[in-house]
Structure formats: structure tokens, C-alpha cells
Design a protein around this motif. Structure first.
Motif, PDB file in Angstrom:
ATOM      1  N   ILE A 183      -0.797  34.297 -16.186  1.00 14.55           N
ATOM      2  CA  ILE A 183      -0.013  35.346 -16.849  1.00 14.55           C
ATOM      3  C   ILE A 183       1.483  35.018 -16.805  1.00 14.55           C
ATOM      4  CG2 ILE A 183       0.667  37.789 -16.720  1.00 14.55           C
ATOM      5  CD1 ILE A 183      -2.042  37.735 -17.856  1.00 14.55           C
ATOM      6  N   PRO A 184       2.034  34.627 -15.638  1.00 12.43           N
ATOM      7  CA  PRO A 184       3.472  34.296 -15.638  1.00 12.43           C
ATOM      8  C   PRO A 184       3.789  33.136 -16.574  1.00 12.43           C
ATOM      9  CG  PRO A 184       2.639  34.481 -13.396  1.00 12.43           C
ATOM     10  CD  PRO A 184       1.450  34.575 -14.288  1.00 12.43           C
ATOM     11  N   GLU A 185       2.906  32.182 -16.648  1.00 11.50           N
ATOM     12  CA  GLU A 185       3.142  31.068 -17.565  1.00 11.50           C
ATOM     13  C   GLU A 185       3.215  31.563 -19.007  1.00 11.50           C
ATOM     14  OE1 GLU A 185       1.021  27.286 -15.258  1.00 11.50           O
ATOM     15  OE2 GLU A 185      -0.171  28.575 -16.556  1.00 11.50           O
ATOM     16  N   MET A 186       2.272  32.440 -19.307  1.00  7.64           N
ATOM     17  CA  MET A 186       2.267  32.971 -20.675  1.00  7.64           C
ATOM     18  C   MET A 186       3.543  33.750 -20.953  1.00  7.64           C
ATOM     19  SD  MET A 186      -1.622  34.119 -21.463  1.00  7.64           S
ATOM     20  CE  MET A 186      -2.377  34.562 -19.935  1.00  7.64           C
ATOM     21  N   ASN A 187       3.948  34.541 -19.974  1.00 12.89           N
ATOM     22  CA  ASN A 187       5.170  35.329 -20.178  1.00 12.89           C
ATOM     23  C   ASN A 187       6.392  34.441 -20.345  1.00 12.89           C
ATOM     24  OD1 ASN A 187       4.526  38.126 -20.313  1.00 12.89           O
ATOM     25  ND2 ASN A 187       3.735  37.890 -18.229  1.00 12.89           N
ATOM     26  N   ALA A 188       6.403  33.363 -19.583  1.00 16.72           N
ATOM     27  CA  ALA A 188       7.538  32.455 -19.704  1.00 16.72           C
ATOM     28  C   ALA A 188       7.579  31.865 -21.110  1.00 16.72           C
ATOM     29  CB  ALA A 188       7.417  31.352 -18.671  1.00 16.72           C
ATOM     30  N   LEU A 189       6.407  31.565 -21.634  1.00 16.04           N
ATOM     31  CA  LEU A 189       6.352  31.023 -22.989  1.00 16.04           C
ATOM     32  C   LEU A 189       6.897  32.053 -23.995  1.00 16.04           C
ATOM     33  CD1 LEU A 189       5.425  28.829 -24.971  1.00 16.04           C
ATOM     34  CD2 LEU A 189       3.161  29.834 -24.950  1.00 16.04           C
ATOM     35  N   LEU A 190       6.489  33.311 -23.796  1.00 14.50           N
ATOM     36  CA  LEU A 190       6.975  34.358 -24.704  1.00 14.50           C
ATOM     37  C   LEU A 190       8.495  34.464 -24.646  1.00 14.50           C
ATOM     38  CD1 LEU A 190       4.330  37.181 -24.079  1.00 14.50           C
ATOM     39  CD2 LEU A 190       4.393  35.495 -25.918  1.00 14.50           C
ATOM     40  N   ARG A 191       9.034  34.419 -23.403  1.00 16.66           N
ATOM     41  CA  ARG A 191      10.499  34.545 -23.266  1.00 16.66           C
ATOM     42  C   ARG A 191      11.206  33.356 -23.942  1.00 16.66           C
ATOM     43  NH1 ARG A 191       8.320  38.436 -21.563  1.00 16.66           N
ATOM     44  NH2 ARG A 191       8.525  38.716 -23.799  1.00 16.66           N
ATOM     45  N   ASP A 192      10.630  32.186 -23.771  1.00 19.18           N
ATOM     46  CA  ASP A 192      11.235  31.018 -24.413  1.00 19.18           C
ATOM     47  C   ASP A 192      11.211  31.141 -25.927  1.00 19.18           C
ATOM     48  OD1 ASP A 192      11.990  29.790 -22.168  1.00 19.18           O
ATOM     49  OD2 ASP A 192      10.561  28.123 -22.255  1.00 19.18           O
ATOM     50  N   MET A 193      10.124  31.696 -26.418  1.00 15.47           N
ATOM     51  CA  MET A 193      10.044  31.859 -27.880  1.00 15.47           C
ATOM     52  C   MET A 193      11.160  32.762 -28.380  1.00 15.47           C
ATOM     53  SD  MET A 193       6.012  32.338 -28.561  1.00 15.47           S
ATOM     54  CE  MET A 193       6.194  32.687 -30.321  1.00 15.47           C
ATOM     55  N   GLU A 194      11.407  33.823 -27.606  1.00 12.80           N
ATOM     56  CA  GLU A 194      12.451  34.761 -28.031  1.00 12.80           C
ATOM     57  C   GLU A 194      13.813  34.086 -28.100  1.00 12.80           C
ATOM     58  OE1 GLU A 194      11.795  37.702 -25.071  1.00 12.80           O
ATOM     59  OE2 GLU A 194      10.108  38.613 -26.140  1.00 12.80           O
ATOM     60  N   GLU A 195      13.961  33.042 -27.315  1.00 14.28           N
ATOM     61  CA  GLU A 195      15.270  32.397 -27.237  1.00 14.28           C
ATOM     62  C   GLU A 195      15.404  31.178 -28.139  1.00 14.28           C
ATOM     63  OE1 GLU A 195      17.613  33.347 -25.060  1.00 14.28           O
ATOM     64  OE2 GLU A 195      16.556  34.682 -23.690  1.00 14.28           O
ATOM     65  N   THR A 196      14.287  30.712 -28.666  1.00 12.84           N
ATOM     66  CA  THR A 196      14.333  29.414 -29.340  1.00 12.84           C
ATOM     67  C   THR A 196      14.536  29.535 -30.841  1.00 12.84           C
ATOM     68  OG1 THR A 196      12.900  28.508 -27.650  1.00 12.84           O
ATOM     69  CG2 THR A 196      13.045  27.265 -29.683  1.00 12.84           C
ATOM     70  N   GLU A 197      15.356  28.659 -31.365  1.00 14.32           N
ATOM     71  CA  GLU A 197      15.581  28.615 -32.808  1.00 14.32           C
ATOM     72  C   GLU A 197      14.275  28.282 -33.519  1.00 14.32           C
ATOM     73  OE1 GLU A 197      18.699  25.823 -33.653  1.00 14.32           O
ATOM     74  OE2 GLU A 197      20.197  27.374 -33.290  1.00 14.32           O
ATOM     75  N   ARG A 198      14.081  28.887 -34.662  1.00 13.98           N
ATOM     76  CA  ARG A 198      12.940  28.606 -35.526  1.00 13.98           C
ATOM     77  C   ARG A 198      11.602  28.820 -34.839  1.00 13.98           C
ATOM     78  NH1 ARG A 198      17.014  24.954 -37.414  1.00 13.98           N
ATOM     79  NH2 ARG A 198      17.054  24.027 -35.369  1.00 13.98           N
ATOM     80  N   SER A 199      11.566  29.670 -33.798  1.00 14.42           N
ATOM     81  CA  SER A 199      10.332  29.762 -33.026  1.00 14.42           C
ATOM     82  C   SER A 199       9.224  30.499 -33.762  1.00 14.42           C
ATOM     83  CB  SER A 199      10.596  30.440 -31.686  1.00 14.42           C
ATOM     84  OG  SER A 199      10.926  31.794 -31.911  1.00 14.42           O
ATOM     85  N   GLY A 200       9.516  31.023 -34.920  1.00 14.72           N
ATOM     86  CA  GLY A 200       8.482  31.719 -35.691  1.00 14.72           C
ATOM     87  C   GLY A 200       7.493  30.774 -36.352  1.00 14.72           C
ATOM     88  N   GLN A 201       7.852  29.501 -36.408  1.00 15.51           N
ATOM     89  CA  GLN A 201       6.931  28.532 -37.017  1.00 15.51           C
ATOM     90  C   GLN A 201       6.814  27.317 -36.117  1.00 15.51           C
ATOM     91  OE1 GLN A 201      10.140  28.717 -38.744  1.00 15.51           O
ATOM     92  NE2 GLN A 201       9.560  30.813 -39.179  1.00 15.51           N
ATOM     93  N   CYS A 202       5.647  26.685 -36.138  1.00 18.88           N
ATOM     94  CA  CYS A 202       5.506  25.450 -35.388  1.00 18.88           C
ATOM     95  C   CYS A 202       6.155  24.333 -36.194  1.00 18.88           C
ATOM     96  CB  CYS A 202       4.044  25.141 -35.116  1.00 18.88           C
ATOM     97  SG  CYS A 202       3.188  24.463 -36.532  1.00 18.88           S
ATOM     98  N   ASN A 203       6.123  23.126 -35.674  1.00 18.16           N
ATOM     99  CA  ASN A 203       6.814  22.021 -36.342  1.00 18.16           C
ATOM    100  C   ASN A 203       6.263  21.729 -37.720  1.00 18.16           C
ATOM    101  OD1 ASN A 203       7.752  22.036 -33.822  1.00 18.16           O
ATOM    102  ND2 ASN A 203       6.980  20.031 -33.226  1.00 18.16           N
ATOM    103  N   HIS A 204       5.047  22.188 -37.973  1.00 15.27           N
ATOM    104  CA  HIS A 204       4.453  21.923 -39.281  1.00 15.27           C
ATOM    105  C   HIS A 204       4.598  23.116 -40.199  1.00 15.27           C
ATOM    106  CE1 HIS A 204       2.841  18.615 -36.997  1.00 15.27           C
ATOM    107  NE2 HIS A 204       2.299  19.487 -36.163  1.00 15.27           N
ATOM    108  N   GLY A 205       5.312  24.132 -39.747  1.00 18.85           N
ATOM    109  CA  GLY A 205       5.578  25.275 -40.607  1.00 18.85           C
ATOM    110  C   GLY A 205       4.532  26.376 -40.524  1.00 18.85           C
ATOM    111  N   ARG A 206       3.548  26.209 -39.632  1.00 20.98           N
ATOM    112  CA  ARG A 206       2.581  27.303 -39.502  1.00 20.98           C
ATOM    113  C   ARG A 206       3.194  28.387 -38.636  1.00 20.98           C
ATOM    114  NH1 ARG A 206      -1.082  22.893 -39.015  1.00 20.98           N
ATOM    115  NH2 ARG A 206      -0.702  22.852 -36.777  1.00 20.98           N
ATOM    116  N   PRO A 207       2.797  29.636 -38.847  1.00 23.50           N
ATOM    117  CA  PRO A 207       3.356  30.700 -38.004  1.00 23.50           C
ATOM    118  C   PRO A 207       2.899  30.536 -36.561  1.00 23.50           C
ATOM    119  CG  PRO A 207       1.664  31.579 -39.462  1.00 23.50           C
ATOM    120  CD  PRO A 207       1.880  30.152 -39.866  1.00 23.50           C
ATOM    121  N   THR A 208       3.738  30.960 -35.629  1.00 21.84           N
ATOM    122  CA  THR A 208       3.357  30.829 -34.225  1.00 21.84           C
ATOM    123  C   THR A 208       2.848  32.142 -33.643  1.00 21.84           C
ATOM    124  OG1 THR A 208       5.626  31.294 -33.630  1.00 21.84           O
ATOM    125  CG2 THR A 208       4.989  28.977 -33.727  1.00 21.84           C
ATOM    126  N   TRP A 209       3.174  33.227 -34.329  1.00 20.90           N
ATOM    127  CA  TRP A 209       2.723  34.502 -33.770  1.00 20.90           C
ATOM    128  C   TRP A 209       2.591  35.534 -34.876  1.00 20.90           C
ATOM    129  CZ3 TRP A 209       5.823  38.875 -34.283  1.00 20.90           C
ATOM    130  CH2 TRP A 209       7.121  38.632 -34.745  1.00 20.90           C
TER     131      TRP A 209
END
Ligand SMILES: Nc1ncnc2c1ncn2[C@@H]1O[C@H](COP(=O)(O)OP(=O)(O)OP(=O)(O)O)[C@@H](O)[C@H]1O
Ligand SMILES: [Mg+2]
Length: 638
Positions: free
Chosen positions: A596-622
Motif C-alpha cells: 500500500i505505501p508503495e502504491m501511495n508513493a506512486l500516486l504522489r509521484d504521479m501528482e507531481e510529474t509532468e505529463r503523468s496523465g499518459q504513459c510514454n506511448h500516449g496511453r492514459p495512465t489513470w
């Protein structure tokens, strides 16, 4: 006896009409442009039978005097420009003085008009054949009405090329749409066979504009786009760009205006495509409605008969400006922007972007400061230099370091999970800058919420203040790793590798000259090449990250870009592509269980990361679902 004869006026006009009047839609385009140039504030377009039978365009503009009426139908008669100087800075949509002459040579045209001060209106009829105009008085309000009947009645060959009524009307509607998107201060009404298709009121405010865009481009576009408004060194770009996840299979929702004139321009398309490059799924097209405003003297509109193309005096500056503005806007999209859109069922525009190019604060905070316009002080630096800087020197790249993977390093390894004694506490200690004093954190601070479970080793199920969120772990981690790699790559400076055996390339004189010109700029990027002859260049050093790619091919692509667009992003593109692949391989794979903490850390990183709405291939991440939507699903509260 001379073989050369002068063409009759009619024939000359019909030949000219071949360029301007292709189908009913082109007539509507010309008439609308005239109505707008005349200062019309309310324009009615009445169509019968796809425009083949009848097109009527009425405006409440300044009208024409009795004397001007017949003149307006003759070729090369215009009130819009008088000298070459005027042409250089033309601000009206028309200027050739050809449209009415052309249209009247292939149709039955009735033109009625009245100026403000005239005691009565006048009308003039031209019926293709003789080009003689007959004047007669008519009752008319201030403004003009142009009625075009029986298009191509005297040119059967052209008539044959017309498609079905429906197809012709679709083309024509598209023309009206383009003008209506370009002029919010004008009301438009379009009807077909007595049925009102569009009735658009004047749209002064932002909300009104968004309403008009939504009614012309569809509500989903508006709901899935962000508003931008950027101004720098005499250039202004504003409008709406769709989120990368709202991409289209065709390039059919792309509207670009230069000083109110809708255009299709390769330079512009290229700049936009490039801004989306990192975030768009392969083969998909971005959607946008954008307005570029600049000094009319800096753009030449007299390039093409239909005026669809323009030429910028400083193409590179314009390309750069468009690219930077959009690239920045897209990088700044954060989960909260998208979520706000979902919750209310309507788009939440962020009318303000970060003031400083380097700041990476969450948009949520900034969006609250209504009306603040991003106004970065763009210098005359090169695109490449800018991108180096933009991707590299983000002071907040510390974000990457502070939240350093609970869920594994970029090599994909899992680190010891932090002891999960209350996530908020952990988060707080990692982000001391985020809270003031004892101010409690609330769920609302975390758009992606807190992880509850992992589904099938692939998705994270998370709960936020408004509902649930599902995250594709691999896709999300891949983007975060990729962005981090890019940050490090550009921040640490580009490592270069001298070649043991320099590569000699045979190129054209033009390519050799370009290579010579941009050598110092490319050197900053780790590529060292010099002109070694009139038609040859020698490559002596390449960036380390690119040492295993086909250098010949890369340099050739690069030079051809340089020639066509004035600069190239091939080096960066290639480097990014490699990092993207490495990120993909190095990221959490599906079926790896995360704590669970790992997952939460991933979520927090997503909130902070540029372009985090899409993966490198342009698919949505969430994706998210609000409680409201869940309730609907279960027919709750009905
Ligand atoms: N709706 C209108 N209201 C007032 N004047 C008009 C209107 N339509 C045309 N005119 C006048 O007739 C002239 C000729 O129009 P026309 O469309 O043929 O040429 P243009 O608009 O000057 O140039 P272009 O060929 O590039 O459209 C215009 O310059 C303008 O003075
Ligand atoms: Mg015109």
C-alpha cells in the motif's frame, strides 16, 4: 493577322472562378468574409439544397453605395487595399477584388445593399452571361444581402463535380463553423432548407466563448481540453487544446487562426504536433482551437488564392513560440485538472498557467488565481536550448528526489517500503513545503487519493474525496521514470563521445551549408560536425546516449528538418525515444505486487510529474469515477 485575342470579361472571370469557386462552400466562405470585412455583427446564412440552388448571406455591416454596387462585381475592384503597402499589412479577410466577380460569372447573383446615410437601398443583378449589372432601388436596412442562385448553371462541367446535397452542405457548414469560431464578437445563424442548424449569439466572455466552441466542436472537446493564454514579444497564443487522451483518429478537430483568419499551415501543424509528440498515442491526432495574434506586417497572407496558407516573416520564432507554449501547457496538466472536469460534468478552464517557466507547482493552486496570464519572458534563444532548459533545470526536479521511489528505483527494483505509520505523516515529512504550521492535510489535497488495493497485479484502486481512481501501474511508473531520466539527462549536461573514426558524409551543397550554420548549436547537444567540402561533412563526436544509433541517418534527417523548418529536434527526439524505451523496460511490470505505501508513493509521484496523465506511448495512465457516477450506475437517489 494577330493570333492573340483578349479574353472576354466573362471568360476571364470564369477562369479566375476556377481557383476561388470550387463548390457552394467556397461561395459561402467568400460571402462570409465580405460580410465580416464590412463590419457585420449579425450574419445570416440561408441555404437551399446544399447551396446549389440558393445561398443567401445577409449582414448588418456598412453596406455599399449606389455607385459602388456595380463596381463591386467587376474584377480587381476592391475597397480594401490601394497600394502594395496596404497589402503588406492587410487586416481584412479579402483584398483581391475577385470574389464577387468570380461568383457572378458562374451563377445568378443578386446583390442588395444600403449604407447608413443613404435614403434608400439599391440592388444589382448579374446573370453570368454578359457581366452587365442592372441597378434598381430596393428596400433594405443598413448592410448587404448577397443571393447566389443556380451555381454553375452556365458551366455544366463544374456542376458535374458537385456531390450530394448533404455532402455539399457538410462542407458549407464546416466553412460557417470555421468563421464562427474565429469571430466571437459576431452572431451567426445558419439554416438549411428552412431549418435552423446553428444559432450563435455574440460571445464576449470566456464562458460564452466556451459555449460557442462546445456547440460547434462538441461538448466532449470542451470537457477534455485546457485553456491557454500566452503572450510574449509581440506574439499572443490563446484558445483550447485537448488533453492528449482526447486524441482523434483524424486531423478533423484542428482550428488555427492567425489574426482572425483561419489557416492551415505546415509550420504551425508541425509545431503543434511536436508539442504533443511525447504524449500522443502513435497515429492519433491532437484536437485544438487556437488563435495566434501578431503584427499583420509580420505575416504574408497573399500566398495562395484561397488564402489558406500564410507565410510568417520569422517562421522560426513563430514555430518556437507555438511549440513552447503548448509543450508547457501539456506538461503542466495534472490529475486535478482532469478531475475537476469530470466532477462537474463540465470543463474547468485553467485560465492561468504558472508565471515562471520553471515552476512545477500543481495547477490547482494556480487555477485559483483567476485572470493571471502566463507571461514568461521569452528571449531569442533557440528551440533546442529552450528545451534543454525546460526539461532540465526544473528546480523542482527535487521532487523526484524527495519522493524517491518507495516502489522501486528506475531499474525496477523494489526498495524497502517505508514503515507505513499513517501516510499523511509520511507525506508531510517528505514535503515540508506543502503545509503551513499545523494545518491539517485533507484527502482533498491528493487528487489521486489513497490506494486501497491492487487489482490483478495491474491496476491500483484508490479512493479520493470525490470517488474512485484506477491507475495502470506500469503505464504510470513508466512515465515517471521517463520524465526523471529526461530531467537527469538534460540537467547533468549531455555526455559526448568522440568517434574513433570520424564519419564522412556526402550531402548537398544546401545541407552542407546548413550543417556549417548550425554547428555550434548542435555541439551544445553533443554532436560535433563540420563542413569538410562543398558537398561533404565530417562527424567527429556524438552524444553518448546516441552512440549506437545509425548516425548517418540521424544526421540526414536532422539536416532535412533544418532546411525545412529552420531547426531540428531529431537529436532530442532520438534521445527521448531511447530513454522512453529504457523507462519502459525499467518500470514496474504487471503482476508485481506492491505494498500500500508503495502504491501511495506512486500516486504522489504521479501528482507531481509532468505529463503523468499518459504513459510514454500516449496511453492514459489513470481514470476516475465520481460518487455521482457510481450512484448513477446503481440507480441510487432516484
Ligand atoms: N457584404 C458586403 N458589404 C459591404 N461591402 C461589400 C460586401 N461584399 C463586398 N463588398 C465590397 O465589394 C468589394 C468586392 O468584393 P470582393 O469579395 O469581390 O473582393 P474583396 O473582398 O475586396 O477581395 P477578395 O477577392 O479577396 O474577396 C469589396 O472590396 C467591398 O468593397
Ligand atoms: Mg471578398
Amino acid at each position: 493577322m494577330s493570333q492573340i485575342q483578349k479574353l472576354s470579361a466573362r471568360l476571364a472571370n470564369q477562369i479566375a472562378a476556377g481557383e476561388v469557386v470550387e463548390r457552394p462552400a467556397s461561395v459561402v466562405k467568400e460571402l462570409l468574409e465580405n460580410a465580416l470585412d464590412a463590419g457585420g455583427r449579425k450574419i445570416n446564412v440561408l441555404i437551399e439544397s446544399g447551396g446549389v440552388k440558393r445561398i443567401l448571406v445577409r449582414d448588418d455591416g456598412e453596406g455599399m453605395s449606389k455607385d459602388d454596387l456595380p463596381l463591386s462585381l467587376s474584377r480587381h475592384a476592391t475597397s480594401k487595399i490601394q497600394s502594395l503597402d496596404d497589402l503588406e499589412a492587410v487586416a481584412t479577410l479579402g483584398f483581391r477584388g475577385e470574389a464577387l466577380a468570380s461568383i457572378s460569372s458562374v451563377s445568378r447573383l443578386l446583390l442588395s445593399s444600403k449604407t447608413e446615410n443613404a435614403s434608400q437601398g439599391w440592388q444589382v443583378l448579374a446573370e453570368g452571361r454578359d457581366m452587365d449589372a442592372k441597378l434598381s432601388p430596393v428596400a433594405h436596412n443598413r448592410g448587404s444581402t448577397v443571393e447566389v442562385r443556380d451555381l454553375f448553371f452556365n458551366t455544366p462541367a463544374r456542376r458535374k463535380f458537385l456531390k450530394t446535397e448533404k455532402t455539399e452542405f457538410n462542407h458549407l457548414e464546416e466553412v460557417v463553423k470555421r468563421q464562427a469560431l474565429g469571430r466571437f464578437e459576431v452572431a451567426f445563424e445558419l439554416s438549411h432548407n428552412n431549418k435552423v442548424i446553428h444559432n450563435l449569439r455574440v460571445a464576449p466572455g470566456l464562458r460564452d466563448k466556451e459555449q460557442r466552441v462546445a456547440s460547434l466542436c462538441g461538448k466532449p472537446f470542451m470537457e477534455n481540453s485546457v485553456q491557454i493564454d500566452v503572450e510574449a514579444t509581440g506574439l499572443k497564443l490563446w484558445g483550447w487544446v485537448a488533453l492528449p487522451t482526447f486524441s482523434r483518429s483524424q486531423a478533423d478537430l484542428q482550428y488555427f487562426y492567425v489574426n482572425g483568419r483561419v489557416i492551415r499551415d505546415r509550420l504551425v501543424t508541425h509545431a503543434i504536433k511536436q508539442a504533443y509528440r511525447d504524449v500522443l498515442y502513435h497515429g492519433r491526432h491532437p484536437a485544438y482551437v487556437l488563435y495566434l495574434e501578431l503584427d499583420p506586417a509580420l505575416v504574408d497572407v497573399n500566398v495562395h488564392p484561397t488564402k489558406h496558407e500564410v507565410r510568417f516573416r520569422d517562421g522560426r520564432l513563430v514555430h518556437d513560440f507555438i511549440f513552447r507554449s503548448l509543450h508547457k501547457a501539456l506538461a503542466d496538466i495534472r490529475p486535478e485538472d482532469v478531475q475537476l472536469a469530470n466532477e462537474n460534468g463540465e470543463a474547468m478552464p485553467f485560465s492561468a498557467l504558472p508565471e515562471n517557466l520553471q515552476s512545477m507547482q500543481p495547477i490547482k493552486q494556480i487555477a485559483e488565481v483567476e485572470g493571471v496570464t502566463m507571461n514568461p519572458s521569452y528571449g531569442p534563444q533557440s528551440a533546442m536550448a529552450f528545451r534543454q532548459q525546460a526539461s532540465g533545470v526544473t528546480p523542482n526536479s527535487a521532487v523526484g528526489a524527495t519522493t524517491q521511489s518507495f516502489y522501486g528505483s528506475s531499474s525496477g527494483e523494489v526498495r524497502e517500503p517505508l514503515s507505513a505509520t499513517g501516510l499523511l505523516e509520511t507525506y508531510k515529512s517528505l514535503h515540508p513545503e506543502k503545509g503551513v504550521g499545523d494545518e491539517p492535510y485533507s484527502e482533498g489535497d491528493f487528487p489521486l487519493g489513497f490506494a486501497i488495493a491492487q487489482l490483478h497485479g495491474i491496476y491500483i484502486l484508490s479512493q479520493n474525496s470525490s470517488g474512485l481512481v484506477l491507475v495502470d501501474m506500469h503505464a504510470a511508473h513508466e512515465r515517471i521514470t521517463y520524465e526523471r531520466m529526461k530531467t537527469d539527462f538534460y540537467r547533468d549536461g549531455i555526455q559526448a563521445q568522440p568517434l574513433l573514426v570520424p564519419i564522412s558524409l556526402a550531402v548537398s551543397t544546401k545541407e552542407a551549408a546548413v550543417a556549417e550554420d548550425c554547428a555550434s548549436e548542435l555541439e551544445k547537444f553533443g554532436l560535433l560536425m563540420e563542413r569538410s567540402g562543398p558537398e561533404s561533412i565530417t562527424i567527429r563526436q556524438v552524444p553518448v546516449i546516441l552512440q549506437n544509433v545509425d548516425t548517418d541517418l540521424l544526421v540526414r534527417d536532422l539536416l532535412s528538418d533544418m532546411i525545412e523548418h529552420g531547426y531540428s529536434d531529431q537529436l532530442e527526439a532520438k534521445a527521448n525515444e531511447l530513454m522512453s524505451t529504457m523507462a519502459c523496460h525499467g518500470s514496474v511490470r504487471a503482476n508485481r505486487s506492491l505494498t500500500i505505501p508503495e502504491m501511495n508513493a506512486l500516486l504522489r509521484d504521479m501528482e507531481e510529474t509532468e505529463r503523468s496523465g499518459q504513459c510514454n506511448h500516449g496511453r492514459p495512465t489513470w481514470t476516475a469515477m465520481s460518487l455521482k457516477e457510481l450512484d448513477k450506475l446503481f440507480l441510487r437517489g432516484r
